[in-house]
Design a protein around this motif. Structure first.
Motif: not given
Length: 200
Positions: A1-6
């Protein structure tokens, strides 16, 4: 999971809008929108502030590693001692902790909680031994814990989720409970909680 999703997952899990998160971080809502769309990344100071707010490490925000196995914590920093006590209708006394949790969770249904710490095996053995040998009352460890931990606890019900809120002199920390609380009492780890029959 990428930073934006976290970032988006932690924000929504804690019931914050983009505008509310932006307000907590002292940035614009457009900045949060860009971060969650992957069109920009927060600077180091904002990463640290988000990690503290959500109760995770910066490493977890960046790459999913670290300390987010349990539900995220939401921290609302405030000097509780400087607040005016909040007195619920029909109650004889007010409390500054009531005001703090009300401000952290506006519009939610909030119940004050009584907390009792359960003994571990060694403490249980010592309690019984002292009671039998010296005729001391049972529950000394619980009394000692109550005297050393002066924080206030609340059950917060909002938007189909239940949050355990803890009010310290520095602010409010909320942790989403894995399951809704259906009765008057519930247990989390070594802590037993009993909610009042009336909300704030």
């Amino acid at each position: 999971m990428a930073l934006e999703h976290r970032i988006k997952e932690l924000r929504t899990r804690n019931g914050l809008s983009q505008a509310a998160l932006a307000d907590r971080l002292h940035v614009s809502r457009q900045a949060v929108t860009k971060w969650e769309a992957g069109r920009g990344i927060p600077d180091v100071d904002n990463l640290r502030a988000m990690a503290a707010l959500f109760g995770v490490s910066v490493d977890h925000l960046l790459d999913g590693a670290g300390d987010a196995a349990g539900p995220a914590a939401l921290r609302h920093a405030v000097d509780v001692r400087s607040l005016e006590p909040y007195k619920p209708a029909g109650r004889p006394l007010g409390a500054k902790s009531h005001r703090a949790v009300r401000e952290a969770y506006p519009g939610a249904v909030i119940y004050p909680l009584a907390r009792m710490r359960s003994n571990n095996r060694v403490q249980e053995f010592l309690e019984w031994g002292m009671m039998l040998a010296f005729d001391t009352p049972y529950g000394l460890f619980g009394v000692s814990d109550s005297l050393s931990n002066r924080d206030a606890y609340y059950l917060v019900e909002e938007r189909n989720r239940h949050v355990l809120a803890r009010v310290t002199p520095q602010g409010v920390e909320g942790r989403e409970l894995p399951e809704p609380v259906t009765g008057r009492t519930f247990t989390l780890g070594a802590d037993r909680f009993r909610r009042t029959s009336r909300s704030l």
